[in-house]
Design a protein around this motif. Sequence first.
Motif, PDB file in Angstrom:
ATOM      1  N   GLY A 267      91.397  18.609  64.662  1.00 35.01           N
ATOM      2  CA  GLY A 267      90.638  19.362  65.650  1.00 35.01           C
ATOM      3  C   GLY A 267      89.941  20.582  65.084  1.00 35.01           C
ATOM      4  N   ALA A 268      90.014  20.785  63.769  1.00 35.60           N
ATOM      5  CA  ALA A 268      89.410  21.974  63.163  1.00 35.60           C
ATOM      6  C   ALA A 268      87.889  21.869  63.177  1.00 35.60           C
ATOM      7  N   LYS A 269      87.250  22.999  63.370  1.00 30.52           N
ATOM      8  CA  LYS A 269      85.792  23.024  63.400  1.00 30.52           C
ATOM      9  C   LYS A 269      85.247  22.837  61.992  1.00 30.52           C
ATOM     10  N   GLY A 270      84.067  22.270  61.902  1.00 25.01           N
ATOM     11  CA  GLY A 270      83.432  22.063  60.603  1.00 25.01           C
ATOM     12  C   GLY A 270      83.122  20.594  60.392  1.00 25.01           C
ATOM     13  N   LYS A 271      82.997  20.205  59.142  1.00 23.51           N
ATOM     14  CA  LYS A 271      82.663  18.831  58.819  1.00 23.51           C
ATOM     15  C   LYS A 271      83.759  17.883  59.292  1.00 23.51           C
ATOM     16  N   GLN A 272      83.315  16.723  59.721  1.00 22.92           N
ATOM     17  CA  GLN A 272      84.246  15.714  60.211  1.00 22.92           C
ATOM     18  C   GLN A 272      84.511  14.709  59.106  1.00 22.92           C
ATOM     19  N   TYR A 273      85.776  14.598  58.707  1.00 20.26           N
ATOM     20  CA  TYR A 273      86.149  13.676  57.649  1.00 20.26           C
ATOM     21  C   TYR A 273      86.697  12.364  58.196  1.00 20.26           C
ATOM     22  N   GLY A 274      86.691  12.224  59.500  1.00 16.07           N
ATOM     23  CA  GLY A 274      87.157  10.992  60.110  1.00 16.07           C
ATOM     24  C   GLY A 274      87.805  11.258  61.460  1.00 16.07           C
ATOM     25  N   ILE A 275      88.127  10.181  62.156  1.00 14.34           N
ATOM     26  CA  ILE A 275      88.867  10.228  63.418  1.00 14.34           C
ATOM     27  C   ILE A 275      90.149   9.442  63.197  1.00 14.34           C
ATOM     28  N   ASP A 276      91.291  10.068  63.445  1.00 15.36           N
ATOM     29  CA  ASP A 276      92.544   9.372  63.168  1.00 15.36           C
ATOM     30  C   ASP A 276      92.892   8.417  64.301  1.00 15.36           C
ATOM     31  N   GLU A 277      94.024   7.725  64.144  1.00 18.00           N
ATOM     32  CA  GLU A 277      94.400   6.700  65.107  1.00 18.00           C
ATOM     33  C   GLU A 277      94.757   7.267  66.468  1.00 18.00           C
ATOM     34  N   HIS A 278      94.908   8.583  66.557  1.00 22.21           N
ATOM     35  CA  HIS A 278      95.217   9.218  67.843  1.00 22.21           C
ATOM     36  C   HIS A 278      93.989   9.881  68.459  1.00 22.21           C
ATOM     37  N   ASP A 279      92.823   9.525  67.933  1.00 22.53           N
ATOM     38  CA  ASP A 279      91.539   9.973  68.464  1.00 22.53           C
ATOM     39  C   ASP A 279      91.287  11.461  68.224  1.00 22.53           C
ATOM     40  N   ASP A 280      91.893  12.014  67.183  1.00 22.74           N
ATOM     41  CA  ASP A 280      91.664  13.407  66.812  1.00 22.74           C
ATOM     42  C   ASP A 280      90.708  13.496  65.637  1.00 22.74           C
ATOM     43  N   LYS A 281      89.831  14.471  65.700  1.00 23.95           N
ATOM     44  CA  LYS A 281      88.932  14.733  64.585  1.00 23.95           C
ATOM     45  C   LYS A 281      89.732  15.274  63.402  1.00 23.95           C
ATOM     46  N   ILE A 282      89.454  14.779  62.198  1.00 23.64           N
ATOM     47  CA  ILE A 282      90.038  15.319  60.978  1.00 23.64           C
ATOM     48  C   ILE A 282      89.007  16.261  60.368  1.00 23.64           C
ATOM     49  N   GLY A 283      89.292  17.542  60.422  1.00 22.34           N
ATOM     50  CA  GLY A 283      88.352  18.537  59.939  1.00 22.34           C
ATOM     51  C   GLY A 283      88.813  19.178  58.643  1.00 22.34           C
ATOM     52  N   PRO A 284      88.146  20.258  58.223  1.00 20.39           N
ATOM     53  CA  PRO A 284      88.530  20.948  56.989  1.00 20.39           C
ATOM     54  C   PRO A 284      89.949  21.507  57.111  1.00 20.39           C
ATOM     55  N   GLU A 285      90.723  21.334  56.057  1.00 18.01           N
ATOM     56  CA  GLU A 285      92.109  21.796  56.062  1.00 18.01           C
ATOM     57  C   GLU A 285      92.172  23.280  55.732  1.00 18.01           C
ATOM     58  N   GLY A 286      93.021  24.001  56.448  1.00 14.81           N
ATOM     59  CA  GLY A 286      93.180  25.427  56.201  1.00 14.81           C
ATOM     60  C   GLY A 286      94.561  25.901  56.598  1.00 14.81           C
ATOM     61  N   GLU A 287      95.004  26.977  55.962  1.00 10.85           N
ATOM     62  CA  GLU A 287      96.312  27.536  56.267  1.00 10.85           C
ATOM     63  C   GLU A 287      96.174  28.746  57.176  1.00 10.85           C
ATOM     64  N   ILE A 288      97.105  28.888  58.113  1.00  6.25           N
ATOM     65  CA  ILE A 288      97.124  30.045  58.987  1.00  6.25           C
ATOM     66  C   ILE A 288      98.539  30.629  59.012  1.00  6.25           C
ATOM     67  N   HIS A 289      98.644  31.872  59.426  1.00  6.84           N
ATOM     68  CA  HIS A 289      99.938  32.512  59.607  1.00  6.84           C
ATOM     69  C   HIS A 289     100.282  32.505  61.089  1.00  6.84           C
ATOM     70  N   ILE A 290     101.512  32.155  61.425  1.00  9.36           N
ATOM     71  CA  ILE A 290     101.977  32.285  62.805  1.00  9.36           C
ATOM     72  C   ILE A 290     103.208  33.192  62.797  1.00  9.36           C
ATOM     73  N   PRO A 291     103.303  34.105  63.748  1.00 11.52           N
ATOM     74  CA  PRO A 291     104.470  34.984  63.797  1.00 11.52           C
ATOM     75  C   PRO A 291     105.757  34.165  63.873  1.00 11.52           C
ATOM     76  N   LEU A 292     106.799  34.640  63.198  1.00  9.20           N
ATOM     77  CA  LEU A 292     108.063  33.919  63.182  1.00  9.20           C
ATOM     78  C   LEU A 292     108.609  33.722  64.591  1.00  9.20           C
ATOM     79  N   TRP A 293     108.412  34.718  65.462  1.00 13.55           N
ATOM     80  CA  TRP A 293     108.951  34.579  66.822  1.00 13.55           C
ATOM     81  C   TRP A 293     108.239  33.489  67.603  1.00 13.55           C
TER      82      TRP A 293
END
Length: 462
Positions: A267-293
């Motif tokens: 579901g990431a914005k940007g170039k589309q590298y395909g649609i997976d078997e669950h109908d989700d867009k495969i977009g550019p891979e990126g890392e994010i931080h989420i608070p531990l809580w």
Amino acid sequence: MPDYGYKVVYADPKLLAEAGYGALSDQPFLLDPEPGYARLPNQFLIDRGLGYWDPKWRGEKRNPIPPSRISMKNFARWLANALEWADTRSVDLMRGDYVSDLIDRYQQEMLKGIWSADNRPLAPETVNPRVQIALEFQMWAADKGLRPPFVIPTTTTTYIAGSHDNSRSHEAKVIQSRKGKVKVNKRTLSFPSVEEIEAWRERVYERPEVGATEGLIVDLILNTAIRREEAACWRVDTLPLDPKDWKIVNPDQPEEAQSVIVTIRYGAKGKQYGIDEHDDKIGPEGEIHIPLWIAKRLHGYRNKERLMALKPRLKGVRPAEARRIMEETVHLFLNPVTGFRYTGDQIYAFWSRVQGPAHWSPHLGRDWWACRYLEERMKQHAELIQQMLKTPNVSMEHPMVLALRDSAVTVIQMEIKPQLRHASSRTTEIYLHWLFAKMRVPLTMTRQWVALDEEGGEGDDE
């Protein structure tokens, strides 16, 4: 026969696959007012969607990464609007002129509200892509020999672009853009008060049956700045299943300040590298931080409330079918009433359904996170800020201003933009303006820090 206008439709993917046209399963099509198959517009959309033609290469070679599914849906809607206008005004786009027809008539009618659903002037953000896709349709037709060639007047612009990994490094770039494009006013950020946001958040949580799940989605977006589509595509294992496998980047900090790294691509914005078997867009891979809580709350939801949310789909089915449903249901957030996943549109709907502040949306929630983060990080420079506020008639070239600006730009480039991923470079200037307005600093940012929007880029997602 009644006039149905142009309509965007999709064919059954199974039927297309059986007929040997599986590559067109996500392709939008247009029906004309007859209604019938709009042959030339659909051929343009197919060539655009499969990468056989784009405004850069003009059919000379195939674009290896064609437009995404969302982009193609937008292209089809914009083209349908242009074709509807052309039919209504008896304009033949196969012979029409860019300046006299698209700019002087189509564009002007939208800007004046003559061609709009409620007779109100349309915003440049709406007008420009409609004119652009109509122009591309004409360019494609000319390249195919379906209409006479024509000239597109352009203008050359030089701007200073900042480096993505060095806030002090800048280089001059030159781009060409079409003349006649409506100027888009620079976005000015304005947020609801903390009290308004908290009251709205409480109303989300108070919704019967679904409130706890939807409140968790809200908290995830507001504390990580992910997009609503990314939240909808969040998988059960996006956060590793075992807390022992969580990558905590600052374990030396107090637990309330610790964050976990997760990888986002569905579901990431940007170039589309395909649609997976669950109908989700495969977009550019990126890392994010989420608070531990937040990570702990997601883990708890995954092991308890989510399992309960699956029950409506498992009721009355045989054990083998129940196992299949559980294995194929990979998304984290499930509606406890239906047992099915949340979509991006459904997240936007419940976000807006409770009485919230004006213009409050998931996308503005991303900007809210960025500005709050910037504000917190700049509190480390409180002494410098106080000195600057005490200086009469401070200039943007004053050493204290330059020092503050460099510090803010570093935070934006090195910390905020990696979290936002695919953020336009224009946000640097937008966030700086917000910061200085927040601090009530009497200066005008006149230096161009950001790149102009790239022609033909994907629209912003909501």
